[in-house]
Enzyme design. Sequence first.
Site, PDB file in Angstrom:
ATOM      1  N   TRP A  62       0.831  -1.201   0.000  1.00  0.00           N
ATOM      2  CA  TRP A  62       0.000   0.000   0.000  1.00  0.00           C
ATOM      3  C   TRP A  62       0.866   1.251   0.000  1.00  0.00           C
ATOM      4  CZ3 TRP A  62      -2.896   0.346   5.403  1.00  0.00           C
ATOM      5  CH2 TRP A  62      -2.024   0.011   6.428  1.00  0.00           C
ATOM      6  N   HIS A  70      -6.935  19.987  -6.220  1.00  0.00           N
ATOM      7  CA  HIS A  70      -7.074  20.440  -7.604  1.00  0.00           C
ATOM      8  C   HIS A  70      -5.908  19.973  -8.469  1.00  0.00           C
ATOM      9  CE1 HIS A  70     -10.544  22.950  -6.486  1.00  0.00           C
ATOM     10  NE2 HIS A  70      -9.901  23.055  -5.345  1.00  0.00           N
ATOM     11  N   HIS A  74      -9.871  16.847 -12.153  1.00  0.00           N
ATOM     12  CA  HIS A  74     -10.472  17.181 -10.860  1.00  0.00           C
ATOM     13  C   HIS A  74     -11.749  17.995 -10.999  1.00  0.00           C
ATOM     14  CE1 HIS A  74      -7.832  20.695 -11.644  1.00  0.00           C
ATOM     15  NE2 HIS A  74      -8.703  21.399 -10.918  1.00  0.00           N
ATOM     16  N   ASP A  76     -14.293  21.035  -9.394  1.00  0.00           N
ATOM     17  CA  ASP A  76     -14.338  22.287  -8.638  1.00  0.00           C
ATOM     18  C   ASP A  76     -15.730  22.463  -8.049  1.00  0.00           C
ATOM     19  OD1 ASP A  76     -11.747  22.934  -9.268  1.00  0.00           O
ATOM     20  OD2 ASP A  76     -12.243  24.566 -10.646  1.00  0.00           O
ATOM     21  N   HIS A  80     -14.825  26.708  -4.041  1.00  0.00           N
ATOM     22  CA  HIS A  80     -13.458  26.911  -4.519  1.00  0.00           C
ATOM     23  C   HIS A  80     -13.187  28.381  -4.833  1.00  0.00           C
ATOM     24  CE1 HIS A  80      -9.746  26.494  -6.660  1.00  0.00           C
ATOM     25  NE2 HIS A  80     -10.269  26.600  -7.869  1.00  0.00           N
ATOM     26  N   HIS A 208     -14.590  30.464 -13.558  1.00  0.00           N
ATOM     27  CA  HIS A 208     -14.620  30.225 -12.116  1.00  0.00           C
ATOM     28  C   HIS A 208     -15.606  31.166 -11.419  1.00  0.00           C
ATOM     29  CE1 HIS A 208     -10.843  28.033 -12.866  1.00  0.00           C
ATOM     30  NE2 HIS A 208     -11.021  27.470 -11.681  1.00  0.00           N
TER      31      HIS A 208
END
Length: 261
Positions: A62, A70, A74, A76, A80, A208
């Site tokens: 492991w 991010h 990914h 958002d 954010h 954004h």
Amino acid sequence: MTDTLAQFAVEIASGAIRVVDLTHTLDPDFPVIILPPEFGQCARFRMEEISAYDHRGPGWKWHNIHLSEHTGTHFDAPSHWISGREVPNGDVDEISVENFVGPVVVIDCSAGAAKDDDFELTPEIILAWEGQHGRVPTDAWVLMRTDWSKRSGAEYLNMQSDGPHSPGPTPEAIRLLVEDRDIRGFGTETVGTDAGQGAHHTPPYPAHYILHGAGKFGLQCLSGLDQLPPTGAVLIATPLKIKGGTGSPLRVLALVPGGET
């Protein structure tokens, strides 16, 4: 409903519905966004071996992993961005899971992006797309195909003396999609949902600012959008359930009718 789900499983098994992976492999070399040095920086992916069937753990292998919310392909969340900081249920662990599965449309901007690193999605392009494929459905994901995911390394970020250069939407395009089409979210093949030079728009980084202020979502660093049809696919994008998280790496899948691209 039971019959519907059973038929769905049969069609995936038979290939009548294809499952397309839109996710980059996470490794230490995958580029992350670079901000001006006075700001905090996004961490690249790092993996540390804990044990590998050895004295540290004879029966198992492991790793510990370290990365930003991010990094890589990914999600958002509204929280954010400053415009979304007061949006109810704006963290990834608070978002209703129904939002993670839904219809998706793909607007092909690859020809323009091949000629111009700063190519922008405009309202005119969206309206022309709708003239061919119909109105962008309410509550759909809209993905901007640029084939940028075929780049790697320095070419992917495309940093110049005045900052990064990569395709993205204009403020007017995002306002059309959010305010007039009421989309669920917007996704790109670049390192962010905004153009590399998006800081020069009003507002700065309009994807954004407008998306998250309206409680909408973002996906970036997608891969292989050339495998999706303009309409008719279903997107599965499930972020990790991080308490208070503003985003999350995730594996993005699309369900596509067999034989369609």
